[in-house]
Design a protein around this motif. Structure first.
Motif, PDB file in Angstrom:
ATOM      1  N   LYS A 179       8.665  10.501   3.020  1.00  0.00           N
ATOM      2  CA  LYS A 179       8.106  11.368   1.967  1.00  0.00           C
ATOM      3  C   LYS A 179       9.148  12.393   1.520  1.00  0.00           C
ATOM      4  CE  LYS A 179       4.199  14.444   1.114  1.00  0.00           C
ATOM      5  NZ  LYS A 179       2.955  14.983   1.691  1.00  0.00           N
TER       6      LYS A 179
ATOM      7  N   LYS B 181       2.469   1.848  -3.402  1.00  0.00           N
ATOM      8  CA  LYS B 181       1.505   2.454  -4.327  1.00  0.00           C
ATOM      9  C   LYS B 181       1.290   3.923  -3.986  1.00  0.00           C
ATOM     10  CE  LYS B 181      -1.191  -1.633  -5.541  1.00  0.00           C
ATOM     11  NZ  LYS B 181      -2.535  -2.261  -5.471  1.00  0.00           N
ATOM     12  N   HIS B 182       1.182   4.226  -2.709  1.00  0.00           N
ATOM     13  CA  HIS B 182       0.945   5.600  -2.269  1.00  0.00           C
ATOM     14  C   HIS B 182       2.060   6.536  -2.754  1.00  0.00           C
ATOM     15  CE1 HIS B 182      -0.338   8.897   0.348  1.00  0.00           C
ATOM     16  NE2 HIS B 182       0.927   9.017   0.695  1.00  0.00           N
TER      17      HIS B 182
ATOM     18  N   THR C 112       6.534   8.524   8.314  1.00  0.00           N
ATOM     19  CA  THR C 112       6.028   8.821   6.984  1.00  0.00           C
ATOM     20  C   THR C 112       6.554  10.140   6.444  1.00  0.00           C
ATOM     21  OG1 THR C 112       4.021   7.614   7.548  1.00  0.00           O
ATOM     22  CG2 THR C 112       3.913   9.034   5.626  1.00  0.00           C
TER      23      THR C 112
ATOM     24  N   ASP D  97       0.815  -1.217   0.000  1.00  0.00           N
ATOM     25  CA  ASP D  97       0.000   0.000   0.000  1.00  0.00           C
ATOM     26  C   ASP D  97       0.850   1.269   0.000  1.00  0.00           C
ATOM     27  OD1 ASP D  97      -2.179  -1.674   0.024  1.00  0.00           O
ATOM     28  OD2 ASP D  97      -2.778  -1.220   2.090  1.00  0.00           O
ATOM     29  N   TRP D  98       1.900   1.296   0.817  1.00  0.00           N
ATOM     30  CA  TRP D  98       2.750   2.482   0.850  1.00  0.00           C
ATOM     31  C   TRP D  98       3.550   2.637  -0.444  1.00  0.00           C
ATOM     32  CZ3 TRP D  98       1.836   6.436   3.636  1.00  0.00           C
ATOM     33  CH2 TRP D  98       1.303   6.318   4.917  1.00  0.00           C
TER      34      TRP D  98
END
Length: 58
Positions: free
Chosen positions: A53, A29-30, A49, A26-27
């Motif tokens: 990022k 893809k994020h 996060t 999921d991350w």
């Protein structure tokens, strides 16, 4: 804190756990990166996060 897999929902928005396959997926893809790239970022800057990022330039 351990994940309660009976409660499905969005991943913890503060930390990234690359040891959980579904969070890694999921991350990845994020952030639109490969799982390997995400693991490298977490290894470089930690699990927060906001730090990942920033490291990925997102």
């Amino acid at each position: 804190m351990a994940d309660d897999l009976s409660k499905r929902g969005p991943p913890d928005g503060i930390r990234i756990n690359v040891n959980e396959a579904w969070e890694l997926r999921d991350w990845s893809k994020h952030f639109n990166v490969t799982p390997a790239k995400l693991k490298e970022a977490v290894a470089a800057v930690g699990v927060m996060t906001k730090d990942v990022k920033r490291h990925l330039g997102k």
